[in-house]
Design a protein around this motif. Structure first.
Motif, PDB file in Angstrom:
ATOM      1  N   ALA A 192       0.836  -1.205   0.000  1.00 30.57           N
ATOM      2  CA  ALA A 192       0.000   0.000   0.000  1.00 30.57           C
ATOM      3  C   ALA A 192       0.870   1.254   0.000  1.00 30.57           C
ATOM      4  O   ALA A 192       0.546   2.249  -0.674  1.00 30.57           O
ATOM      5  N   LEU A 193       1.971   1.223   0.735  1.00 30.17           N
ATOM      6  CA  LEU A 193       2.875   2.376   0.753  1.00 30.17           C
ATOM      7  C   LEU A 193       3.544   2.557  -0.608  1.00 30.17           C
ATOM      8  O   LEU A 193       3.656   3.680  -1.108  1.00 30.17           O
ATOM      9  N   ARG A 194       3.955   1.461  -1.216  1.00 31.90           N
ATOM     10  CA  ARG A 194       4.554   1.567  -2.556  1.00 31.90           C
ATOM     11  C   ARG A 194       3.546   2.147  -3.548  1.00 31.90           C
ATOM     12  O   ARG A 194       3.926   2.912  -4.448  1.00 31.90           O
ATOM     13  N   ASP A 195       2.277   1.803  -3.398  1.00 32.21           N
ATOM     14  CA  ASP A 195       1.246   2.355  -4.280  1.00 32.21           C
ATOM     15  C   ASP A 195       1.140   3.874  -4.109  1.00 32.21           C
ATOM     16  O   ASP A 195       0.918   4.604  -5.082  1.00 32.21           O
ATOM     17  N   ILE A 196       1.287   4.352  -2.868  1.00 35.59           N
ATOM     18  CA  ILE A 196       1.250   5.799  -2.629  1.00 35.59           C
ATOM     19  C   ILE A 196       2.439   6.468  -3.313  1.00 35.59           C
ATOM     20  O   ILE A 196       2.287   7.487  -3.995  1.00 35.59           O
ATOM     21  N   PHE A 197       3.614   5.884  -3.157  1.00 34.28           N
ATOM     22  CA  PHE A 197       4.791   6.452  -3.815  1.00 34.28           C
ATOM     23  C   PHE A 197       4.611   6.472  -5.330  1.00 34.28           C
ATOM     24  O   PHE A 197       4.995   7.435  -6.003  1.00 34.28           O
ATOM     25  N   ALA A 198       4.004   5.429  -5.868  1.00 35.30           N
ATOM     26  CA  ALA A 198       3.856   5.327  -7.320  1.00 35.30           C
ATOM     27  C   ALA A 198       2.974   6.427  -7.897  1.00 35.30           C
ATOM     28  O   ALA A 198       3.064   6.726  -9.094  1.00 35.30           O
ATOM     29  N   THR A 199       2.117   7.028  -7.068  1.00 32.69           N
ATOM     30  CA  THR A 199       1.260   8.119  -7.544  1.00 32.69           C
ATOM     31  C   THR A 199       1.960   9.474  -7.498  1.00 32.69           C
ATOM     32  O   THR A 199       1.424  10.464  -7.998  1.00 32.69           O
ATOM     33  N   ALA A 200       3.144   9.521  -6.898  1.00 36.15           N
ATOM     34  CA  ALA A 200       3.881  10.781  -6.777  1.00 36.15           C
ATOM     35  C   ALA A 200       4.761  10.994  -8.004  1.00 36.15           C
ATOM     36  O   ALA A 200       5.193  10.029  -8.643  1.00 36.15           O
ATOM     37  N   PRO A 201       5.051  12.245  -8.336  1.00 39.27           N
ATOM     38  CA  PRO A 201       6.007  12.497  -9.426  1.00 39.27           C
ATOM     39  C   PRO A 201       7.404  12.025  -9.016  1.00 39.27           C
ATOM     40  O   PRO A 201       7.817  12.218  -7.870  1.00 39.27           O
ATOM     41  N   LEU A 202       8.124  11.442  -9.928  1.00 39.32           N
ATOM     42  CA  LEU A 202       9.467  10.972  -9.623  1.00 39.32           C
ATOM     43  C   LEU A 202      10.376  12.119  -9.199  1.00 39.32           C
ATOM     44  O   LEU A 202      11.316  11.913  -8.421  1.00 39.32           O
ATOM     45  N   ASP A 203      10.084  13.327  -9.668  1.00 42.01           N
ATOM     46  CA  ASP A 203      10.950  14.452  -9.312  1.00 42.01           C
ATOM     47  C   ASP A 203      10.677  15.002  -7.908  1.00 42.01           C
ATOM     48  O   ASP A 203      11.207  16.037  -7.528  1.00 42.01           O
ATOM     49  N   ARG A 204       9.866  14.275  -7.118  1.00 43.91           N
ATOM     50  CA  ARG A 204       9.636  14.651  -5.718  1.00 43.91           C
ATOM     51  C   ARG A 204      10.038  13.538  -4.751  1.00 43.91           C
ATOM     52  O   ARG A 204       9.581  13.521  -3.615  1.00 43.91           O
ATOM     53  N   ILE A 205      10.878  12.638  -5.176  1.00 45.94           N
ATOM     54  CA  ILE A 205      11.241  11.482  -4.356  1.00 45.94           C
ATOM     55  C   ILE A 205      12.709  11.568  -3.932  1.00 45.94           C
ATOM     56  O   ILE A 205      13.586  11.831  -4.760  1.00 45.94           O
ATOM     57  N   LEU A 206      12.953  11.329  -2.649  1.00 44.10           N
ATOM     58  CA  LEU A 206      14.308  11.200  -2.123  1.00 44.10           C
ATOM     59  C   LEU A 206      14.515   9.790  -1.585  1.00 44.10           C
ATOM     60  O   LEU A 206      13.544   9.054  -1.356  1.00 44.10           O
ATOM     61  N   LEU A 207      15.768   9.446  -1.360  1.00 38.25           N
ATOM     62  CA  LEU A 207      16.138   8.173  -0.742  1.00 38.25           C
ATOM     63  C   LEU A 207      16.759   8.427   0.619  1.00 38.25           C
ATOM     64  O   LEU A 207      17.437   9.439   0.827  1.00 38.25           O
TER      65      LEU A 207
END
Length: 269
Positions: A192-207
């Motif tokens: 479910a958390l991965r699904d939330i990340f998948a809806t976000a733009p890639l240019d707003r993701i950090l590691l």
């Protein structure tokens, strides 16, 4: 772990914690070998700042952020906006926090946590450094206080170790904030958390690792360390349907866009 052909950034770890005392140089060396070129170590109690500053002074590519963790607000002396603004003058202090709200473990201190969060927001507004947010079981209040601050004066922010609900993710993204992917996103039951990340733009993701906590598979249940950023990056690439090299490049560019002081740092200690 084999060497990675691309650069990664661990945007949130705790290198001053006692878990690393016996082998910090080796931990940092393993991170480098895994492709983790830069790290941000987070000072959660200001009394520990001398140790954090000692670490960043000794190592190129390691920066720090400082603030009062929400679970510690009743144990630490209150911090003021002026305190944080003054601390932020250090050339390797690149973020404000972590701060935030934790109603899971420390619900009794809600009013103090909220007051501290507002102080940190003001410091982020004054310094231009990104705010680093810890949120647990406090989605509604978190979204409201962050929006309240944004209405007063814009600021930048990352939702560290994001594992909250879809509503808070959407609210944060709408304010222009970033979501940080930790080892939690790699846990088998975190679909479910991965699904939330998948809806976000890639240019707003950090590691990040949040090490020494939350080690991703295959190290789950053991001490985490910055080198394991690579395991979360592999899962992140799958979530976004890109190659690992593309995901690494995107998240590194995102880090530079948010942590502008780290991106502009000229080298040395």
């Amino acid at each position: 772990m084999t060497e990675m052909p691309f650069e990664l950034v661990d945007s949130h770890c705790h290198l001053d914690f006692a878990d690393f005392n016996d082998e910090l140089p080796e931990v940092i060396a393993r991170a480098r070998a895994a492709g983790v070129a830069r790290m941000v170590t987070i000072c959660t109690r200001l009394k520990n700042l001398p140790r954090v500053q000692e670490i960043v002074a000794a190592h190129d590519g390691i920066f720090y952020a400082a603030g009062i963790h929400p679970m510690s607000v009743t144990e630490e002396p209150p911090v003021t906006v002026e305190d944080l603004v003054s601390l932020a003058r250090h050339p390797k202090m690149v973020g404000i926090g972590e701060t935030g709200l934790d109603y899971h473990y420390t619900p009794d201190s809600k009013p103090v946590q909220q007051a501290s969060l507002r102080v940190h927001i003001q410091a982020a507004q004054e310094t231009g450094l990104p705010l680093i947010i810890h949120a647990r079981d406090a989605d509604n209040d978190m979204a409201a206080i962050l929006a309240e601050g944004m209405a007063q004066r814009p600021y930048s922010c990352v939702m560290h170790c994001f594992s909250s609900g879809e509503g808070l993710a959407r609210a944060a993204l709408e304010m222009g904030f970033y979501l940080s992917m930790s080892g939690i996103a790699a846990f088998p039951k975190s679909g479910a958390l991965r699904d939330i990340f998948a809806t976000a733009p890639l240019d707003r993701i950090l590691l990040e690792t949040d090490s020494p906590y939350l080690a991703p598979p295959p190290h789950r249940g053991r001490r985490n360390e910055p080198a394991y950023t690579a395991f979360t990056a592999k899962v992140g690439a799958q979530v976004f349907g890109v190659t690992e090299a593309e995901f690494a490049a995107a998240t590194t560019a995102n880090f530079d866009r948010l942590f502008t002081k780290a991106a502009a740092f000229g080298g040395g200690t």
